[in-house]
Design a protein around this motif. Structure first.
Motif, PDB file in Angstrom:
ATOM      1  N   GLU A 242       0.691  -1.323   0.048  1.00 45.30           N
ATOM      2  CA  GLU A 242       0.075   0.030  -0.071  1.00 45.30           C
ATOM      3  C   GLU A 242       0.890   1.398   0.100  1.00 45.30           C
ATOM      4  O   GLU A 242       0.550   2.219  -0.355  1.00 45.30           O
ATOM      5  CB  GLU A 242      -0.911  -0.166   1.265  1.00 45.30           C
ATOM      6  N   ILE A 243       1.865   1.220   0.837  1.00 43.07           N
ATOM      7  CA  ILE A 243       3.032   2.320   0.603  1.00 43.07           C
ATOM      8  C   ILE A 243       3.549   2.491  -0.532  1.00 43.07           C
ATOM      9  O   ILE A 243       3.532   3.674  -1.109  1.00 43.07           O
ATOM     10  CB  ILE A 243       4.061   2.090   1.742  1.00 43.07           C
TER      11      ILE A 243
ATOM     12  N   ARG B 215       1.165   3.869  -2.890  1.00 46.73           N
ATOM     13  CA  ARG B 215       0.889   5.517  -2.552  1.00 46.73           C
ATOM     14  C   ARG B 215       2.092   6.185  -3.210  1.00 46.73           C
ATOM     15  O   ARG B 215       1.741   7.375  -3.804  1.00 46.73           O
ATOM     16  CB  ARG B 215       0.860   5.526  -1.156  1.00 46.73           C
TER      17      ARG B 215
ATOM     18  N   LYS C 219       1.484   6.507  -7.018  1.00 46.20           N
ATOM     19  CA  LYS C 219       0.495   7.376  -7.263  1.00 46.20           C
ATOM     20  C   LYS C 219       0.793   8.877  -7.234  1.00 46.20           C
ATOM     21  O   LYS C 219       0.441   9.747  -8.034  1.00 46.20           O
ATOM     22  CB  LYS C 219      -0.685   7.077  -6.429  1.00 46.20           C
ATOM     23  N   ALA C 220       1.356   9.145  -6.157  1.00 46.87           N
ATOM     24  CA  ALA C 220       2.175  10.482  -5.850  1.00 46.87           C
ATOM     25  C   ALA C 220       2.847  11.002  -7.053  1.00 46.87           C
ATOM     26  O   ALA C 220       2.686  12.073  -7.569  1.00 46.87           O
ATOM     27  CB  ALA C 220       2.673  10.597  -4.647  1.00 46.87           C
TER      28      ALA C 220
ATOM     29  N   ILE D 168       0.144  15.975  -0.750  1.00 46.45           N
ATOM     30  CA  ILE D 168       0.115  14.666  -1.367  1.00 46.45           C
ATOM     31  C   ILE D 168       1.419  14.011  -1.238  1.00 46.45           C
ATOM     32  O   ILE D 168       1.729  12.862  -0.930  1.00 46.45           O
ATOM     33  CB  ILE D 168      -0.589  14.541  -2.679  1.00 46.45           C
TER      34      ILE D 168
ATOM     35  N   GLU E 142       2.638  13.313   2.422  1.00 45.71           N
ATOM     36  CA  GLU E 142       2.005  12.158   2.926  1.00 45.71           C
ATOM     37  C   GLU E 142       2.539  10.855   2.393  1.00 45.71           C
ATOM     38  O   GLU E 142       2.388   9.972   3.019  1.00 45.71           O
ATOM     39  CB  GLU E 142       0.824  12.456   2.807  1.00 45.71           C
ATOM     40  N   ALA E 143       2.988  11.027   0.942  1.00 46.32           N
ATOM     41  CA  ALA E 143       3.455   9.786   0.624  1.00 46.32           C
ATOM     42  C   ALA E 143       4.902   9.507   1.108  1.00 46.32           C
ATOM     43  O   ALA E 143       5.579   8.576   0.648  1.00 46.32           O
ATOM     44  CB  ALA E 143       3.652   9.740  -1.059  1.00 46.32           C
TER      45      ALA E 143
END
Length: 97
Positions: free
Chosen positions: A5-6, A9, A12-13, A53, A56-57
């Motif tokens: 999941e990390i 993320r 995606k970022a 974003i 946070e990533a």
């Protein structure tokens, strides 16, 4: 949050054109958010959302210096990801001719 999941993320970022441009702009070192705002031609609110974003990533970190906030790439490992993608793109574009 799982390792997968990390990883997702992070990808995606980095997958958004504006965020990728921000990371490339910061590649050579920290810069004030005011310089980012000059280079990334979007509203302050839009830029702030993209920076949030990326933070946070775990891709960016920030530091307040006087009245300004300076952003930097949080890790050399992020630079290695960018370098690997750039290298792949060069190889891919050479081979697709």
């Amino acid at each position: 949050m799982s390792q997968q999941e990390i990883s997702v993320r992070i990808f995606k970022a980095l997958g958004h054109p504006i965020r990728y441009k921000i990371v490339k702009f910061l590649y050579d070192g920290p810069k004030c958010v005011c310089k980012l705002n000059e280079d990334i031609e979007f509203s302050q609110a839009n830029l702030s959302q993209h920076l949030k974003i990326l933070k946070e990533a775990g891709i960016l970190s920030s530091e307040k210096m006087g009245m300004n906030i300076h952003y930097r790439i949080s890790s050399e490992e992020i630079k290695k990801i960018i370098d690997s993608v750039d290298k792949f793109v060069m190889s891919y574009s050479d081979n697709s001719k």
